[in-house]
Design a protein around this motif. Structure first.
Motif, PDB file in Angstrom:
ATOM      1  N   ALA A   1       0.844  -1.198   0.000  1.00 31.33           N
ATOM      2  CA  ALA A   1       0.000   0.000   0.000  1.00 31.33           C
ATOM      3  C   ALA A   1       0.877   1.244   0.000  1.00 31.33           C
ATOM      4  O   ALA A   1       0.627   2.203  -0.728  1.00 31.33           O
ATOM      5  CB  ALA A   1      -0.918   0.004   1.213  1.00 31.33           C
ATOM      6  N   SER A   2       1.927   1.203   0.816  1.00 31.39           N
ATOM      7  CA  SER A   2       2.810   2.356   0.909  1.00 31.39           C
ATOM      8  C   SER A   2       3.560   2.580  -0.399  1.00 31.39           C
ATOM      9  O   SER A   2       3.622   3.701  -0.909  1.00 31.39           O
ATOM     10  CB  SER A   2       3.791   2.137   2.066  1.00 31.39           C
ATOM     11  OG  SER A   2       4.802   3.090   2.023  1.00 31.39           O
ATOM     12  N   LEU A   3       4.100   1.498  -0.976  1.00 32.34           N
ATOM     13  CA  LEU A   3       4.847   1.632  -2.230  1.00 32.34           C
ATOM     14  C   LEU A   3       3.935   2.137  -3.342  1.00 32.34           C
ATOM     15  O   LEU A   3       4.326   2.985  -4.146  1.00 32.34           O
ATOM     16  CB  LEU A   3       5.450   0.284  -2.637  1.00 32.34           C
ATOM     17  CG  LEU A   3       6.571  -0.233  -1.740  1.00 32.34           C
ATOM     18  CD1 LEU A   3       6.957  -1.642  -2.145  1.00 32.34           C
ATOM     19  CD2 LEU A   3       7.783   0.683  -1.815  1.00 32.34           C
ATOM     20  N   ALA A   4       2.693   1.631  -3.364  1.00 32.29           N
ATOM     21  CA  ALA A   4       1.761   2.019  -4.422  1.00 32.29           C
ATOM     22  C   ALA A   4       1.387   3.495  -4.322  1.00 32.29           C
ATOM     23  O   ALA A   4       0.895   4.077  -5.279  1.00 32.29           O
ATOM     24  CB  ALA A   4       0.510   1.156  -4.373  1.00 32.29           C
ATOM     25  N   LEU A   5       1.602   4.097  -3.161  1.00 39.89           N
ATOM     26  CA  LEU A   5       1.320   5.522  -3.011  1.00 39.89           C
ATOM     27  C   LEU A   5       2.521   6.379  -3.383  1.00 39.89           C
ATOM     28  O   LEU A   5       2.546   7.578  -3.141  1.00 39.89           O
ATOM     29  CB  LEU A   5       0.890   5.827  -1.582  1.00 39.89           C
ATOM     30  CG  LEU A   5      -0.513   5.340  -1.220  1.00 39.89           C
ATOM     31  CD1 LEU A   5      -0.715   5.371   0.270  1.00 39.89           C
ATOM     32  CD2 LEU A   5      -1.566   6.172  -1.917  1.00 39.89           C
ATOM     33  N   GLY A   6       3.534   5.732  -3.951  1.00 42.97           N
ATOM     34  CA  GLY A   6       4.686   6.490  -4.393  1.00 42.97           C
ATOM     35  C   GLY A   6       5.733   6.705  -3.322  1.00 42.97           C
ATOM     36  O   GLY A   6       6.596   7.559  -3.465  1.00 42.97           O
ATOM     37  N   ALA A   7       5.652   5.927  -2.223  1.00 43.75           N
ATOM     38  CA  ALA A   7       6.687   6.036  -1.201  1.00 43.75           C
ATOM     39  C   ALA A   7       7.911   5.250  -1.661  1.00 43.75           C
ATOM     40  O   ALA A   7       7.778   4.241  -2.345  1.00 43.75           O
ATOM     41  CB  ALA A   7       6.185   5.487   0.126  1.00 43.75           C
ATOM     42  N   THR A   8       9.097   5.712  -1.265  1.00 44.79           N
ATOM     43  CA  THR A   8      10.289   4.939  -1.577  1.00 44.79           C
ATOM     44  C   THR A   8      10.404   3.797  -0.574  1.00 44.79           C
ATOM     45  O   THR A   8       9.672   3.756   0.409  1.00 44.79           O
ATOM     46  CB  THR A   8      11.560   5.804  -1.470  1.00 44.79           C
ATOM     47  OG1 THR A   8      11.654   6.262  -0.113  1.00 44.79           O
ATOM     48  CG2 THR A   8      11.507   7.001  -2.388  1.00 44.79           C
TER      49      THR A   8
END
Lengths: 270, 293
Positions: free
Chosen positions: B175-182
């Motif tokens: 979920a975090s990666l899909a939100l553009g987080a590194t």
């Protein structure tokens, strides 16, 4: 310069720009994907139109989830994955060496099969994407706007400080949609967003998809054919890693060209 | 043929008996400690908690040992926590599977090395090295004990924090990666906060190990019943509760034996409190992911 504005590329290195036909948001071109030695996608070609809902249907294990996860490079998190071919977003290949996954995922939001809110407060869940992307926005305003867009604000407006895990499953999923909208993506990917939900929650999300396509390009994977027929403008039917048929939803459901599509849609297998 | 009901009852009582037995043993140990320590508590009172230790003048204050135990444990954590956390982040989030498969068992193997070996290395190599480098009075010091204990606490901290971070659902990281987080943003803002209770309890277990360790400490701490001067002086020598008991036990008689048992109670209490805190934190992690608040 254009590349910078689009935010797809990290630098102005050599890259191929390919004008996509008018009204087209994404294009999948000769795309293959392997998990180790198993080929999961075989030379897929498909167009995704702007401000339309494109549904991907097919029996379990046909590669529909793999395909949708390829669209924002989420498959990169699985170590054994290898790909060939291109996926174009606004004329730029997201699988090009110069493309940056983080930028791509900012442009292409995703909602997962199982609601997966962070164990933070509702407001913090929404704000997370803005925070990690360094967007200078007013937190309250973003939270309210996104929850409203996801048609959930009225139900939970007095509980924004509560832990997101205290919401019901359907509410959690709409929160996840709201969270994906917070980073203002162009495309919204939904991987079986209703599979863990009851019929009432499902109906709410389907209504929401109708609303969302005004502002976003939506791609949805579903195992529920009625759902595909209800919400989508275009439908892709996949089987064993291949795209068997792609066309307007009406045509696919009323007059499929391929025998396999017809069999699946009429429920004779799958 | 015994009826099924009777069989069920028998199983029930057998296991009840076994459970009661282990609780009883613990209680007996505690009662025994108290009975044996009582003469010292009776005779010395609060003198027991003073910092004066002088056998010829009948002064038996164990405060220097209590202080020493806490001091080395905290020092060991300062060494072990950054290293352990870094290593577990690498293992659980960054390392390719192949490397993880090699490294994790190796780190866990560190826990299996007998403590006398650590003590020996500490006394011979580390003590000498520190002595030469800092020009200390002797090879023994709090610093040597802290460094050795830090290394000894490392495997527990790495292994338990790694488990805690691995247990964070992949859904959340996705979920975090899909939100553009590194990857690093995801580790820092999602994985570590979600695993924080597990990581804290890993740290407490590591501290428990540092407090309970005897052999290695005994060889390098100096076994001097004195507070370090100034109180944070890591180059000074001192004592810990465990080393005090181990060193004095063989050649003591009379009230000193009772004093040592009082030191045992102290140790027992410190470790028990820490394990209760650790249990509490574990329960909280589970609750967090089941949605209770």
């Amino acid at each position: 310069m254009i590349k910078k504005i689009l935010g797809i590329l990290k630098d102005d290195g050599e890259c191929v720009y390919k004008e996509l036909p008018n009204g087209m948001k994404m294009r999948i071109e000769d795309f293959d994907l392997w998990y180790g030695k198993t080929q999961a996608l075989k030379s897929v070609n498909m167009n995704i139109k702007k401000n339309k809902v494109t549904a991907i249907i097919g029996p379990s294990g046909c590669g529909k989830s793999t395909l949708i996860r390829s669209l924002n490079r989420m498959n990169d998190t699985i170590p054994s994955v290898r790909t060939e071919g291109q996926i174009w977003l606004d004329g730029y290949d997201i699988y090009d060496d110069t493309a940056d996954c983080v930028d791509i995922r900012r442009k292409i939001g995703m909602v997962f099969q199982k609601p997966n809110p962070f164990p933070f407060s509702i407001a913090d869940n929404i704000y997370y994407g803005c925070q990690v992307n360094g967007m200078k926005v007013d937190k309250d305003e973003v939270v309210k706007r996104c929850l409203k867009q996801a048609a959930i604000l009225d139900e939970i407006s007095d509980r924004l400080g509560d832990n997101a895990l205290s919401l019901s499953g359907g509410q959690q999923q709409r929160l996840c949609i709201a969270r994906a909208l917070a980073i203002e993506p162009d495309v919204l990917l939904m991987d079986e967003p209703c599979s863990a939900l009851d019929p009432i929650a499902t109906a709410k999300i389907e209504d929401l998809i109708h609303e969302l396509k005004k502002d976003y390009t939506v791609v949805i994977v579903t195992h529920n054919m009625q759902q595909a027929a209800r919400v989508s403008d275009y439908t892709a039917y996949m089987y064993l890693g291949e795209l068997i048929e792609f066309g307007k939803t009406k045509q696919i459901f009323e007059n499929p060209k391929e025998e396999s599509t017809e069999k699946y849609i009429t429920g004779r297998f799958g | 043929m015994i009826s099924r009901k009777l069989k069920d009852k028998m199983v029930h009582y057998t296991f009840f008996g076994i459970a009661t037995f282990s609780v009883l043993i613990i209680s007996f140990i505690f009662i025994f400690l108290f009975v044996k320590a009582y003469p010292a508590i009776d005779a010395l009172g609060t003198g027991l908690l003073s910092k004066e230790w002088n056998i010829s003048r009948n002064q038996f204050g164990i405060l220097p040992a209590i202080y020493g135990s806490v001091f080395v444990a905290i020092g060991a954590l300062i060494v072990a926590v950054p290293l352990g956390l870094g290593a577990s982040i690498y293992l659980s989030e960054i390392a390719p599977n192949r490397i993880r498969m090699i490294l994790k068992p190796l780190i866990e193997l560190l826990a299996g090395i007998p403590s006398i070996v650590y003590g020996f290395i500490g006394a011979i190599l580390l003590g000498r090295f520190l002595y030469d480098t800092f020009g200390m009075r002797g090879p023994n010091s709090f610093l040597a004990a802290i460094l050795i204990l830090g290394i000894m606490a490392l495997p527990i901290i790495v292994s338990m924090s790694d488990d805690a971070m691995k247990a964070v659902p992949k859904d959340l990281k996705d979920a975090s990666l899909a939100l553009g987080a590194t990857k690093w943003q995801t580790i820092r803002k999602v994985t570590i906060p979600a695993a924080i209770s597990g990581i804290t309890s890993a740290v407490i277990m590591g501290m428990g190990r540092a407090i309970g360790e005897t052999m290695a400490v005994m060889l390098i701490i100096g076994s001097v019943m004195r507070m370090p001067v100034p109180f944070f002086n890591v180059f000074d020598t001192g004592n810990t509760l465990t080393a005090l008991i181990a060193v004095q036990m063989g050649e003591s008689h009379g009230i000193i034996i009772n004093v040592l048992f009082a030191a045992g109670i102290m140790l027992f209490t410190i470790v028990a409190v820490m394990s209760i805190i650790s249990d509490y934190l574990q329960v909280r992690t589970t609750e967090k992911f089941e949605g209770k608040r």
